[in-house]
Design an enzyme around this catalytic site. Sequence first.
Site, PDB file in Angstrom:
ATOM      1  N   CYS A   1      22.043 -13.634 -16.493  1.00 19.49           N
ATOM      2  CA  CYS A   1      21.733 -13.143 -17.546  1.00 19.49           C
ATOM      3  C   CYS A   1      22.621 -13.572 -18.944  1.00 19.49           C
ATOM      4  CB  CYS A   1      21.636 -11.613 -17.625  1.00 19.49           C
ATOM      5  SG  CYS A   1      21.029 -10.616 -18.999  1.00 19.49           S
TER       6      CYS A   1
ATOM      7  N   HIS B   1      15.513  -6.594 -14.277  1.00 24.66           N
ATOM      8  CA  HIS B   1      17.114  -6.538 -14.827  1.00 24.66           C
ATOM      9  C   HIS B   1      16.798  -6.265 -16.153  1.00 24.66           C
ATOM     10  CE1 HIS B   1      21.258  -7.818 -15.382  1.00 24.66           C
ATOM     11  NE2 HIS B   1      20.648  -8.262 -16.476  1.00 24.66           N
ATOM     12  N   GLU B   2      15.992  -7.007 -16.978  1.00 29.29           N
ATOM     13  CA  GLU B   2      15.884  -7.250 -18.516  1.00 29.29           C
ATOM     14  C   GLU B   2      15.192  -5.964 -18.967  1.00 29.29           C
ATOM     15  OE1 GLU B   2      17.274  -9.607 -20.301  1.00 29.29           O
ATOM     16  OE2 GLU B   2      17.846 -10.766 -18.405  1.00 29.29           O
TER      17      GLU B   2
ATOM     18  N   HIS C   1      18.052  -3.796 -20.060  1.00 26.51           N
ATOM     19  CA  HIS C   1      18.673  -3.896 -21.358  1.00 26.51           C
ATOM     20  C   HIS C   1      17.642  -3.424 -22.334  1.00 26.51           C
ATOM     21  CE1 HIS C   1      21.789  -6.411 -19.620  1.00 26.51           C
ATOM     22  NE2 HIS C   1      21.263  -7.312 -19.335  1.00 26.51           N
TER      23      HIS C   1
ATOM     24  N   HIS D   1      25.574  -4.311 -18.243  1.00 29.85           N
ATOM     25  CA  HIS D   1      25.732  -4.806 -16.881  1.00 29.85           C
ATOM     26  C   HIS D   1      26.424  -3.929 -15.896  1.00 29.85           C
ATOM     27  CE1 HIS D   1      24.557  -9.126 -18.540  1.00 29.85           C
ATOM     28  NE2 HIS D   1      23.424  -8.509 -18.019  1.00 29.85           N
TER      29      HIS D   1
HETATM   30 ZN   LIG Z   1      21.578  -8.935 -18.182  1.00 28.04          ZN
END
Ligand SMILES: [Zn+2]
Length: 296
Positions: A115, A252-253, A256, A262
């Site tokens: 990422c 994962h995104e 955010h 992270h």
């Molecule tokens: Zn990330």
Amino acid sequence: MAMVPKVSPLVLYAFLFLSLKVAIGEIPSSSPFSFIKPLQGSKKGDEVKGLYNLKKYLKRFGYIDDLPYNSTSPEANYFSDQLESAVRTYQTNFNLSPTGVLDFDTVSLMMKPRCGVPDIINGTNWIRRRLVPHYSFIPGNPKWPDDKDVLSYAWAYGTPYEFVRTTKMAFQQWSGWTRLSFNDGTDYRSADLKFHLFAGEHGDGQAFDGPGGIIAHSFEPTEGICHFDSEEEWAEVGVYPYGVDIQSVVTHEIGHLLGLGHSGVPTAVMFPAIGYGETKRLLDNDDIQGIRALYP
Ligand SMILES: [Zn+2]
Ligand SMILES: [Zn+2]
């Protein structure tokens, strides 16, 4: 009377399947991070071609605050105290042995697709100060306001269906562990969370880098913007053995987009790197603790 030769639908289908398989799911032979491989074994005091690029890499992801010289400077490829300290912080963040030496484990992790969001933001992200790596927040703890329980999301018009479908499943993970729910019935322009595939330079100052290297990035709440590198070998791993798993990266995104940074826990969805053919579609206990701390 001669028959017109016809291609059997089965042959045609097999051909389409094979050509699709060539197009997705392959591991690129080189990546923007390939330069790291020959640096293996380097340590403080060494002078090795390519170390300057590693310094830029570590600056890119937050491990070096300032790089006050360019690639032609005499100190560019010198393994300085600053570089050793940055490598040690990287190793500590990911629970590797903090030797400051570019050993096999460190180089292998650094070369994985990852990422684009830095691991340490403005030097203040506190994962570096933990003895045991775990989840983190974006500095300043930006999050969606308390009265916003439903967030709408959409991919840009024309995005391949594999992305749309797997994104729905990725959101189910996060809604299962928070008070938030997610709604895909909106158009792209009015969605709270906007997903888009882009190649190279795409107007936000964070150019993508082709196959391998950086694969996606997102902006903190309440920007709601997530971009995927369209030049990656995206795949639904399981259907195809290789490639970068779409659903894992979407999961994962989303972290955010909700305000998580992270994690250094290798099994966490918020761990920044992912291997080809690897899947990480379910939230780890570490991710669940993180999102519950942010949205109690
Ligand atoms: Zn990330
Ligand atoms: Zn972008």
